[in-house]
Write a protein that holds these residues in place. Structure first.
Motif, PDB file in Angstrom:
ATOM      1  N   THR A  40       2.600   3.623  11.814  1.00  0.00           N
ATOM      2  CA  THR A  40       3.310   3.246  10.592  1.00  0.00           C
ATOM      3  C   THR A  40       3.503   1.732  10.534  1.00  0.00           C
ATOM      4  O   THR A  40       3.446   1.038  11.554  1.00  0.00           O
ATOM      5  CB  THR A  40       4.695   3.917  10.509  1.00  0.00           C
ATOM      6  OG1 THR A  40       5.510   3.431  11.576  1.00  0.00           O
ATOM      7  CG2 THR A  40       4.581   5.424  10.542  1.00  0.00           C
ATOM      8  N   VAL A  41       3.742   1.238   9.343  1.00  0.00           N
ATOM      9  CA  VAL A  41       3.962  -0.192   9.122  1.00  0.00           C
ATOM     10  C   VAL A  41       5.177  -0.671   9.920  1.00  0.00           C
ATOM     11  O   VAL A  41       5.122  -1.715  10.575  1.00  0.00           O
ATOM     12  CB  VAL A  41       4.139  -0.481   7.611  1.00  0.00           C
ATOM     13  CG1 VAL A  41       4.625  -1.901   7.375  1.00  0.00           C
ATOM     14  CG2 VAL A  41       2.834  -0.224   6.870  1.00  0.00           C
ATOM     15  N   GLU A  42       6.260   0.082   9.900  1.00  0.00           N
ATOM     16  CA  GLU A  42       7.472  -0.333  10.603  1.00  0.00           C
ATOM     17  C   GLU A  42       7.243  -0.452  12.109  1.00  0.00           C
ATOM     18  O   GLU A  42       7.686  -1.403  12.747  1.00  0.00           O
ATOM     19  CB  GLU A  42       8.602   0.648  10.319  1.00  0.00           C
ATOM     20  CG  GLU A  42       9.092   0.577   8.894  1.00  0.00           C
ATOM     21  CD  GLU A  42      10.034   1.716   8.541  1.00  0.00           C
ATOM     22  OE1 GLU A  42      10.029   2.745   9.237  1.00  0.00           O
ATOM     23  OE2 GLU A  42      10.770   1.561   7.565  1.00  0.00           O
ATOM     24  N   LEU A  43       6.538   0.521  12.683  1.00  0.00           N
ATOM     25  CA  LEU A  43       6.260   0.477  14.113  1.00  0.00           C
ATOM     26  C   LEU A  43       5.329  -0.682  14.447  1.00  0.00           C
ATOM     27  O   LEU A  43       5.506  -1.367  15.455  1.00  0.00           O
ATOM     28  CB  LEU A  43       5.670   1.807  14.588  1.00  0.00           C
ATOM     29  CG  LEU A  43       5.443   1.940  16.083  1.00  0.00           C
ATOM     30  CD1 LEU A  43       6.713   1.661  16.870  1.00  0.00           C
ATOM     31  CD2 LEU A  43       4.922   3.329  16.405  1.00  0.00           C
ATOM     32  N   ALA A  44       4.348  -0.937  13.597  1.00  0.00           N
ATOM     33  CA  ALA A  44       3.430  -2.055  13.812  1.00  0.00           C
ATOM     34  C   ALA A  44       4.181  -3.385  13.816  1.00  0.00           C
ATOM     35  O   ALA A  44       3.907  -4.258  14.645  1.00  0.00           O
ATOM     36  CB  ALA A  44       2.341  -2.062  12.747  1.00  0.00           C
ATOM     37  N   LEU A  45       5.120  -3.545  12.895  1.00  0.00           N
ATOM     38  CA  LEU A  45       5.923  -4.771  12.871  1.00  0.00           C
ATOM     39  C   LEU A  45       6.757  -4.904  14.142  1.00  0.00           C
ATOM     40  O   LEU A  45       6.933  -6.007  14.672  1.00  0.00           O
ATOM     41  CB  LEU A  45       6.811  -4.803  11.632  1.00  0.00           C
ATOM     42  CG  LEU A  45       6.088  -5.141  10.335  1.00  0.00           C
ATOM     43  CD1 LEU A  45       6.968  -4.850   9.128  1.00  0.00           C
ATOM     44  CD2 LEU A  45       5.628  -6.593  10.333  1.00  0.00           C
ATOM     45  N   SER A  46       7.236  -3.789  14.643  1.00  0.00           N
ATOM     46  CA  SER A  46       7.992  -3.801  15.891  1.00  0.00           C
ATOM     47  C   SER A  46       7.108  -4.218  17.071  1.00  0.00           C
ATOM     48  O   SER A  46       7.529  -5.008  17.925  1.00  0.00           O
ATOM     49  CB  SER A  46       8.585  -2.410  16.142  1.00  0.00           C
ATOM     50  OG  SER A  46       9.282  -2.376  17.356  1.00  0.00           O
TER      51      SER A  46
END
Length: 97
Positions: A40-46
């Motif tokens: 997911t986008v959120e996990l990638a940003l993390s």
């Protein structure tokens, strides 16, 4: 949870096309974390924040490099009107091609 590989490793193919139109030849310039394109986008940003990287190399289910995604691309999607927490990195690539 999707496993994340944060150590760079050479690509398995001689020439790997990247989303920005560049070509990475035979594992050269393979610096940066490699993640699966179903993340997911959120996990990638993390992952980006944790690694200090400004981009991620995306890999498919066969661990073949399929592209590169930047923090700016992820932020643009995250702030867009069509964003949901279900958006995957492969979806972002489809939007930017």
């Amino acid at each position: 949870m999707t496993p994340v590989q944060t150590q760079p490793r050479p690509a398995d193919t001689a020439d790997v096309p990247l989303t920005d139109g560049a070509v990475r030849a035979g594992g050269t310039d393979a610096s940066g974390p490699q993640v699966r394109d179903d993340m997911t986008v959120e996990l990638a940003l993390s992952v980006m924040s944790g690694s200090g990287a400004g981009h991620l190399f995306l890999c498919d289910e066969d661990d073949q490099c399929t592209g590169l995604i930047t923090r700016a691309q992820l932020i643009a999607v995250l702030e867009g009107p069509a964003y949901t927490d279900q958006v995957r990195l492969r979806d972002v690539l489809a939007l930017t091609r």
